[in-house]
Design a protein around this motif. Structure first.
Motif, PDB file in Angstrom:
ATOM      1  N   MET A 187      21.311   1.423  53.351  1.00 25.59           N
ATOM      2  CA  MET A 187      20.382   2.526  53.608  1.00 25.59           C
ATOM      3  C   MET A 187      21.138   3.839  53.773  1.00 25.59           C
ATOM      4  SD  MET A 187      17.783   3.134  56.842  1.00 25.59           S
ATOM      5  CE  MET A 187      19.133   3.823  57.835  1.00 25.59           C
ATOM      6  N   GLY A 188      22.246   3.797  54.500  1.00 26.12           N
ATOM      7  CA  GLY A 188      23.064   4.989  54.663  1.00 26.12           C
ATOM      8  C   GLY A 188      23.593   5.512  53.340  1.00 26.12           C
ATOM      9  N   VAL A 189      23.961   4.601  52.456  1.00 27.42           N
ATOM     10  CA  VAL A 189      24.435   4.993  51.122  1.00 27.42           C
ATOM     11  C   VAL A 189      23.340   5.737  50.371  1.00 27.42           C
ATOM     12  CG1 VAL A 189      25.143   4.133  48.857  1.00 27.42           C
ATOM     13  CG2 VAL A 189      26.154   3.165  50.935  1.00 27.42           C
ATOM     14  N   PHE A 190      22.111   5.186  50.391  1.00 29.65           N
ATOM     15  CA  PHE A 190      21.005   5.807  49.667  1.00 29.65           C
ATOM     16  C   PHE A 190      20.630   7.160  50.280  1.00 29.65           C
ATOM     17  CE2 PHE A 190      20.079   1.294  48.406  1.00 29.65           C
ATOM     18  CZ  PHE A 190      20.329   1.490  47.055  1.00 29.65           C
ATOM     19  N   VAL A 191      20.726   7.272  51.605  1.00 27.52           N
ATOM     20  CA  VAL A 191      20.474   8.569  52.247  1.00 27.52           C
ATOM     21  C   VAL A 191      21.473   9.607  51.751  1.00 27.52           C
ATOM     22  CG1 VAL A 191      20.577   9.827  54.441  1.00 27.52           C
ATOM     23  CG2 VAL A 191      19.387   7.641  54.319  1.00 27.52           C
ATOM     24  N   LYS A 192      22.735   9.215  51.717  1.00 33.29           N
ATOM     25  CA  LYS A 192      23.783  10.150  51.307  1.00 33.29           C
ATOM     26  C   LYS A 192      23.611  10.557  49.832  1.00 33.29           C
ATOM     27  CE  LYS A 192      28.517  10.744  52.856  1.00 33.29           C
ATOM     28  NZ  LYS A 192      28.091  11.679  53.916  1.00 33.29           N
TER      29      LYS A 192
ATOM     30  N   SER B   1      15.211  11.034  66.572  1.00 36.16           N
ATOM     31  CA  SER B   1      16.480  10.318  66.431  1.00 36.16           C
ATOM     32  C   SER B   1      16.805  10.083  64.957  1.00 36.16           C
ATOM     33  CB  SER B   1      16.414   8.975  67.163  1.00 36.16           C
ATOM     34  OG  SER B   1      17.550   8.184  66.882  1.00 36.16           O
ATOM     35  N   LEU B   2      15.797   9.694  64.188  1.00 33.17           N
ATOM     36  CA  LEU B   2      15.997   9.429  62.760  1.00 33.17           C
ATOM     37  C   LEU B   2      16.345  10.714  62.008  1.00 33.17           C
ATOM     38  CD1 LEU B   2      15.927   6.802  61.195  1.00 33.17           C
ATOM     39  CD2 LEU B   2      13.538   7.261  60.595  1.00 33.17           C
ATOM     40  N   LEU B   3      15.718  11.831  62.373  1.00 35.78           N
ATOM     41  CA  LEU B   3      16.063  13.118  61.761  1.00 35.78           C
ATOM     42  C   LEU B   3      17.535  13.457  62.007  1.00 35.78           C
ATOM     43  CD1 LEU B   3      12.954  15.344  62.655  1.00 35.78           C
ATOM     44  CD2 LEU B   3      13.619  14.589  60.373  1.00 35.78           C
ATOM     45  N   CYS B   4      17.960  13.304  63.258  1.00 27.57           N
ATOM     46  CA  CYS B   4      19.353  13.596  63.604  1.00 27.57           C
ATOM     47  C   CYS B   4      20.314  12.663  62.868  1.00 27.57           C
ATOM     48  CB  CYS B   4      19.555  13.461  65.112  1.00 27.57           C
ATOM     49  SG  CYS B   4      18.673  14.672  66.112  1.00 27.57           S
ATOM     50  N   TYR B   5      19.926  11.398  62.779  1.00 28.48           N
ATOM     51  CA  TYR B   5      20.773  10.392  62.144  1.00 28.48           C
ATOM     52  C   TYR B   5      20.940  10.677  60.657  1.00 28.48           C
ATOM     53  CZ  TYR B   5      22.431   5.669  60.926  1.00 28.48           C
ATOM     54  OH  TYR B   5      23.165   4.594  60.464  1.00 28.48           O
ATOM     55  N   PHE B   6      19.842  10.964  59.972  1.00 33.28           N
ATOM     56  CA  PHE B   6      19.918  11.236  58.534  1.00 33.28           C
ATOM     57  C   PHE B   6      20.691  12.520  58.251  1.00 33.28           C
ATOM     58  CE2 PHE B   6      16.344   8.589  56.382  1.00 33.28           C
ATOM     59  CZ  PHE B   6      16.804   7.460  57.037  1.00 33.28           C
ATOM     60  N   TYR B   7      20.545  13.520  59.133  1.00 31.23           N
ATOM     61  CA  TYR B   7      21.330  14.745  58.961  1.00 31.23           C
ATOM     62  C   TYR B   7      22.819  14.424  59.096  1.00 31.23           C
ATOM     63  CZ  TYR B   7      23.046  19.505  59.559  1.00 31.23           C
ATOM     64  OH  TYR B   7      23.728  20.686  59.408  1.00 31.23           O
ATOM     65  N   ALA B   8      23.163  13.620  60.100  1.00 26.34           N
ATOM     66  CA  ALA B   8      24.565  13.259  60.302  1.00 26.34           C
ATOM     67  C   ALA B   8      25.114  12.480  59.110  1.00 26.34           C
ATOM     68  CB  ALA B   8      24.720  12.443  61.590  1.00 26.34           C
ATOM     69  N   ILE B   9      24.338  11.540  58.590  1.00 24.92           N
ATOM     70  CA  ILE B   9      24.774  10.781  57.414  1.00 24.92           C
ATOM     71  C   ILE B   9      25.032  11.713  56.237  1.00 24.92           C
ATOM     72  CG2 ILE B   9      24.028   9.124  55.652  1.00 24.92           C
ATOM     73  CD1 ILE B   9      22.596   7.565  57.808  1.00 24.92           C
ATOM     74  N   SER B  10      24.177  12.732  56.079  1.00 27.42           N
ATOM     75  CA  SER B  10      24.300  13.652  54.951  1.00 27.42           C
ATOM     76  C   SER B  10      25.541  14.529  55.037  1.00 27.42           C
ATOM     77  CB  SER B  10      23.054  14.549  54.866  1.00 27.42           C
ATOM     78  OG  SER B  10      21.881  13.775  54.729  1.00 27.42           O
ATOM     79  N   HIS B  11      26.057  14.756  56.264  1.00 21.17           N
ATOM     80  CA  HIS B  11      27.133  15.735  56.442  1.00 21.17           C
ATOM     81  C   HIS B  11      28.435  15.150  56.972  1.00 21.17           C
ATOM     82  CE1 HIS B  11      23.478  18.237  56.319  1.00 21.17           C
ATOM     83  NE2 HIS B  11      24.262  19.185  55.865  1.00 21.17           N
TER      84      HIS B  11
END
Length: 270
Positions: A11-16, A68-78
């Motif tokens: 999931m983290g891979v697909f987010v990135k 929490s999910l917003l913060c997490y996805f932002y962190a994964i992206s950056h």
């Protein structure tokens, strides 16, 4: 739980990958909208009841989980994938701390040790991030762990009140999807294209598989063993990050991540 950990890593891979063309709010929206459709459709087919007397608890859990999910996805992206995932996995440490602050529970010595190791690991992990990538992504990654830990308090309350597991997951997804629709009124929607649709579908499928596998693992497995195996997500994320983006981890990063993982394992034993 191994399947869940690998799926969360994917999931983290697909987010990135999807973050190249879609914003954080959009990514969270598509991730949760997929869950609403799948879980809602399955509930309708099974004629399960959506009504619940615990709507207030669902709202609290849903709002905390969504931010929490917003913060997490932002962190994964950056951030490097393994770094973002590890910061999110500080949630057991924060859950133990919040149980003391909000519920008045007593923190045993092992819990105090978990706190100390966890915060030391966070400081160690964030030092290079602070200097090289800026403070915002690191702080939001850590905030995702804090808010996830807080939301788990409400998940526990819902479970103790006898709420069905599927309704807990469904209402979280529904509240997050509605939150995404609201926030996107103030942003620009980016179109789904042949280039990003595979990443969005991969995000939805991997998140759903991870959620279902994790729920099944906690239901039929030994809780402590399952909780410890969940940290395989960090290992899978480190592997994916190295193979896809050449984010090879140095000994300092590995040591810091090990401290945070050890903290989570100790916190779950309290």
């Amino acid at each position: 739980m191994v399947l869940a950990a690998a799926s969360f890593g994917a999931m983290g891979v697909f987010v990135k990958l999807a973050a190249a063309t879609l914003g954080t709010v959009e990514l969270v929206f598509w991730r949760t909208a997929f869950a609403v459709l799948v879980l809602g459709g399955a509930a309708l087919l099974r004629r399960q009841r959506f009504a619940t007397p615990l709507l207030g608890q669902h709202l609290k859990r849903g709002m905390l989980g969504y931010v929490s999910l917003l913060c997490y996805f932002y962190a994964i992206s950056h951030l490097p994938l393994a770094t973002a995932v590890t910061l999110n996995y500080t949630s057991p440490m924060f859950l133990a701390l919040l149980s003391v602050l909000l519920l008045g529970e007593r923190l045993p010595r092992v819990g105090v040790l978990a706190m100390a190791l966890g915060f030391a690991g966070v400081v160690w992990l964030l030092r290079p991030t602070w200097h090289e990538l800026g403070w915002l992504s690191g702080v939001l990654g850590l905030l995702s762990g804090l808010l996830a830990g807080w939301s788990y308090l409400h998940v526990r309350e819902l479970g103790q009140a006898g709420e069905a597991e599927w309704r807990t997951v469904f209402y979280f997804a529904l509240i997050s999807t509605l939150g995404g629709l609201l926030l996107m009124q103030f942003q620009t929607w980016h179109p789904l294209t042949a280039a990003n649709v595979p990443w969005v579908l991969g995000l939805g499928v991997s998140a759903m598989v991870a959620q279902l596998a994790m729920t099944r693992a906690y239901k039929v497995g030994r809780k402590l063993l399952v909780a410890n195996l969940s940290y395989l997500t960090v290992a899978f994320s480190a592997l994916f990050g190295a193979l896809l983006w050449q984010h090879w981890l140095g000994w300092q990063e590995l040591a810091a991540m090990s401290l945070i993982i050890l903290s989570g394992i100790l916190a779950s034993r309290r």
